[in-house]
Design a protein around this motif. Structure first.
Motif, mmCIF file in Angstrom:
data_model
loop_
_atom_site.group_PDB
_atom_site.id
_atom_site.type_symbol
_atom_site.label_atom_id
_atom_site.label_comp_id
_atom_site.label_asym_id
_atom_site.label_seq_id
_atom_site.Cartn_x
_atom_site.Cartn_y
_atom_site.Cartn_z
ATOM 1 N N UNK A 5 0.816 -1.203 0.000
ATOM 2 C CA UNK A 5 0.000 0.000 0.000
ATOM 3 C C UNK A 5 0.854 1.259 0.000
ATOM 4 N N UNK A 6 2.162 1.084 0.301
ATOM 5 C CA UNK A 6 3.056 2.248 0.352
ATOM 6 C C UNK A 6 4.332 1.986 -0.423
ATOM 7 N N UNK A 143 -7.796 10.300 -6.957
ATOM 8 C CA UNK A 143 -8.344 10.255 -5.606
ATOM 9 C C UNK A 143 -8.191 8.883 -4.946
ATOM 10 N N UNK A 144 -7.928 7.830 -5.720
ATOM 11 C CA UNK A 144 -7.816 6.492 -5.124
ATOM 12 C C UNK A 144 -6.396 6.035 -4.857
ATOM 13 N N UNK A 145 -5.449 6.618 -5.536
ATOM 14 C CA UNK A 145 -4.092 6.125 -5.352
ATOM 15 C C UNK A 145 -3.075 6.851 -6.197
ATOM 16 N N UNK A 146 -1.865 6.296 -6.168
ATOM 17 C CA UNK A 146 -0.733 6.899 -6.848
ATOM 18 C C UNK A 146 -0.149 5.880 -7.825
ATOM 19 N N UNK A 163 0.026 2.313 -5.798
ATOM 20 C CA UNK A 163 -0.037 2.218 -4.334
ATOM 21 C C UNK A 163 -1.051 3.236 -3.794
ATOM 22 N N UNK A 164 -1.379 3.090 -2.513
ATOM 23 C CA UNK A 164 -2.291 4.065 -1.905
ATOM 24 C C UNK A 164 -1.561 5.377 -1.591
ATOM 25 N N UNK A 165 -0.305 5.223 -1.093
ATOM 26 C CA UNK A 165 0.473 6.407 -0.737
ATOM 27 C C UNK A 165 1.925 6.244 -1.177
ATOM 28 N N UNK A 166 2.547 7.369 -1.479
ATOM 29 C CA UNK A 166 3.969 7.354 -1.829
ATOM 30 C C UNK A 166 4.704 8.308 -0.887
ATOM 31 N N UNK A 167 5.840 7.840 -0.375
ATOM 32 C CA UNK A 167 6.652 8.689 0.488
ATOM 33 C C UNK A 167 7.973 8.970 -0.223
#
Ligand SMILES: Cc1cc2nc3c(=O)[nH]c(=O)nc-3n(C[C@H](O)[C@H](O)[C@H](O)COP(=O)(O)OP(=O)(O)OC[C@H]3O[C@@H](n4cnc5c(N)ncnc54)[C@H](O)[C@@H]3O)c2cc1C
Ligand SMILES: *[C@@H]1O[C@H](CO)[C@@H](O)[C@H](O)[C@H]1NC(C)=O
Length: 561
Positions: A5-6, A143-146, A163-167
């Protein structure tokens, strides 16, 4: 959506700590780095600040870090010309100046590459390994992901990762910040430059961090040459050449650097070996205007240089709660809200340090060398570097109950302006502050004792309940009932009794030496003291009962009622 997810981009300290924090919270992330090799020779960062040691402790890294770290060497400056006679000997942090609530105040030295190796070893226990030769080149989000585009730098392959989020932990030069279109404001000292490197030196003792360069000696340049022993008893030194109005751009060349050092220090007796690393930098003090855009976040140097911190865990626990669907995505907005004022103040503090240590040097010449306060030398008495004072008192998600604890006279802007400054000596402890350490906690009537930092778990909120007298015991039932209603695995409680008499036959810790009650300012006559310590080691709430505690958690978790 991929099984991760990340996606974390960049495996320097910031990315690795993020991955470890998430892993401990039960979130397995994917972490990539474009570099085909682990950082090994580059010493880069070596100073670990006291506050960072605390974070490393709660993440379970401290034993490995302590085994590999060395004390910060005492500094010694030499008279010029000559370069042999000491003019001044001093410590960066006054040695031995540790307190029960700040046990790591001496700081430590550890090569950044070694720290990264330690974190990677811990990550491996959670089945997380860094994927190398993978370069992020593009980010798209909805809006749902990256959707991130990664190229395989060695094979030429290409991959789209959803993914849902990217750092973005991709350092000062990484692409994430640019791909998001964030600004990177601040200043680069165009007239100044620095050279850093690692080299073996024959003829120099490893007992001091050697410094040459009497302020003003080099007329307008105020040059300083430093040699820091990397390992006591060995010949390897970390070299630094810095100055005001001094730009040694031509020095990032081994032969020239060696000659320059021998000439300028007057120590022609020194034999310099091969540099294992040599690099030229421009002093940079910059930060972004916000730390996130949609589902993409930036951490570490990608968000701010030149900071003494490097490591922060404000985002990780929030991401973990959101990904587990325990908290609403709006919680993630507080990452920028909480960190921006801290980083802004931090940059002010570091540029003040820069000015103090380098630019103010000429003034120091006129003062007694023994007058440390006035001298432009490297004694960073400024508590800024220790970072104990970093606080989020202005945060929208913290809660302090009772006006005697808060500072109602300060408006938000004033609180933000004090985000870095600290409250040392003011005798207050509010929500938003660093949770202090407290040793000497004895479980039930067992032998042995624990310290608070050894108890708290970075994967959850830690609720500290202080029982100053027997009357307070009745409240415990209500607290327990409230805590079981929180999402599973998100909070744990610790009960601290003032003394054995209050403990009676119950379960809990006795604050044997009174350090916990003192550090958390729990008064003898209060109803009960409840302090909620967030996963990142900051205080989320200071309250006097179950209602206050509930109010805090309602702002964190999804509220159903
Ligand atoms: C000479 C020097 C001395 C320093 N001394 C200290 C000190 O004493 N104490 C201290 O706390 N700090 C010190 N620092 C600062 C410290 O080194 C940095 O703050 C720290 O490295 C920042 O960590 P980071 O993880 O944010 O970024 P980095 O360590 O820069 O890591 C970023 C990673 O991202 C990768 N990357 C970049 N672009 C991409 C891409 N497109 N795709 C995939 N991966 C990518 C890079 O390969 C790199 O591995 C020093 C720095 C320098 C240069
Ligand atoms: C408390 O614990 C520390 C760390 O384990 C230990 O060094 C110390 O001796 C203990 N003190 C007492 C009185 O048990």
């Amino acid at each position: 959506m991929s099984k991760f997810s990340i996606l974390i981009v960049g495996a320097g300290p910031a990315g690795l700590i993020m991955a470890l924090f998430l892993a401990k919270s039960g979130i397995k992330s994917r972490i990539i780095d474009k570099d085909p090799n682990f950082h090994t020779v580059r010493s880069r960062g070596f100073g670990i600040q006291p506050r960072t040691l605390e974070l490393l402790q709660t993440l379970g890294l401290l034993p490995d870090v302590q085994a590999a770290a060395t004390p910060i060497p005492t500094m010694r400056a030499y008279k010029l010309p000559g370069g042999m006679d000491p003019v001044k000997t001093w410590d960066l942090y006054e040695k031995g100046r540790v307190w029960p609530d700040r046990p790591h105040a001496n700081g430590a030295c550890l090569q950044q590459s070694t720290l990264e190796e330690i974190i990677r070893a811990h990550l491996a226990r959670y089945g997380v390994t860094v994927e190398r030769s993978r370069e992020l080149v593009e980010i798209k989000q909805d809006s749902d992901g990256v959707t991130a585009t990664i190229i395989y730098t060695q094979t030429g392959g290409k991959e789209e990762v959803r993914v849902e989020y990217l750092v973005g932990a991709d350092g000062a030069r990484g692409p994430t910040r640019k791909l998001l279109g964030l600004t990177f404001e601040g200043e680069t000292k165009d007239t100044d430059g620095m050279v850093w490197g690692d080299v073996e030196i024959e003829g120099l003792g490893s007992d001091y961090w050697h410094i040459w360069g009497k302020p003003g000696h080099f007329t307008r340049t105020h040059l300083r040459i430093m040699a820091r022993p990397i390992t006591p008893g060995e010949k390897k030194f970390g070299i630094g050449i810095t100055g005001l109005n001094f730009d040694p751009i031509e020095l990032a060349d081994e032969t020239k650097t060696k000659a320059f050092i021998r000439e300028q220090t007057g120590r022609t007796d020194l034999e310099l070996g091969q540099f294992s690393w040599l690099s030229y930098f421009k002093p940079n003090m910059r930060m972004v205007n916000k730390f996130a855009e949609g589902r993409v976040f930036i951490v570490g140097d990608a968000a701010h240089v030149h900071s003494p911190t490097g490591i922060d865990s404000n985002l990780a626990w929030k991401l973990a709660l959101v990904l587990k669907r325990h908290a609403p995505p709006s919680l993630l907005e507080t990452y920028t809200a909480e960190r921006l004022p801290v980083v802004a103040q931090m940059l002010l503090a570091t540029s003040a340090l820069y000015t103090h240590t380098i630019a103010k040097a000429p003034k120091a010449e006129k003062t007694e060398p023994e007058n440390e306060k006035a001298s432009g030398w490297f004694r960073w008495r400024n508590t800024a570097l220790e970072m104990y004072g970093i606080n989020y008192r202005y945060s929208p998600i913290i809660f302090t109950e009772g006006v005697d604890r808060a500072e109602p006279t300060l408006i938000l802007e004033e609180l933000r302006a004090r985000a870095y400054e600290g409250y040392e000596g003011s005798g207050t402890l509010c929500a938003g502050d660093r949770a202090p350490e407290a040793p000497g906690l004895v479980l039930n009537s067992e032998a042995g004792n624990k310290s608070l930092f050894g108890l708290i778990n970075p994967a959850m909120h830690n609720i500290l309940i202080f029982i100053p007298h027997k009357k307070a015991i009745a409240t415990l039932e209500g607290i327990a009932a409230a805590v079981v209603a929180y999402p599973p695995g998100t909070a744990q409680t610790f009960i601290f009794f003032k003394d054995h008499e209050t403990l009676g036959g119950r379960n809990g810790f006795v604050d044997r030496d009174g350090h916990a009650f003192a550090a958390y300012l729990v008064k003898d006559d209060c109803r009960i003291g409840i302090v909620v310590v967030r996963p990142d080691g900051f205080i989320g709430a200071v309250v006097g009962g179950v209602e206050g505690m509930d109010r805090y958690f309602r702002t964190i978790f999804w509220h159903t009622n």
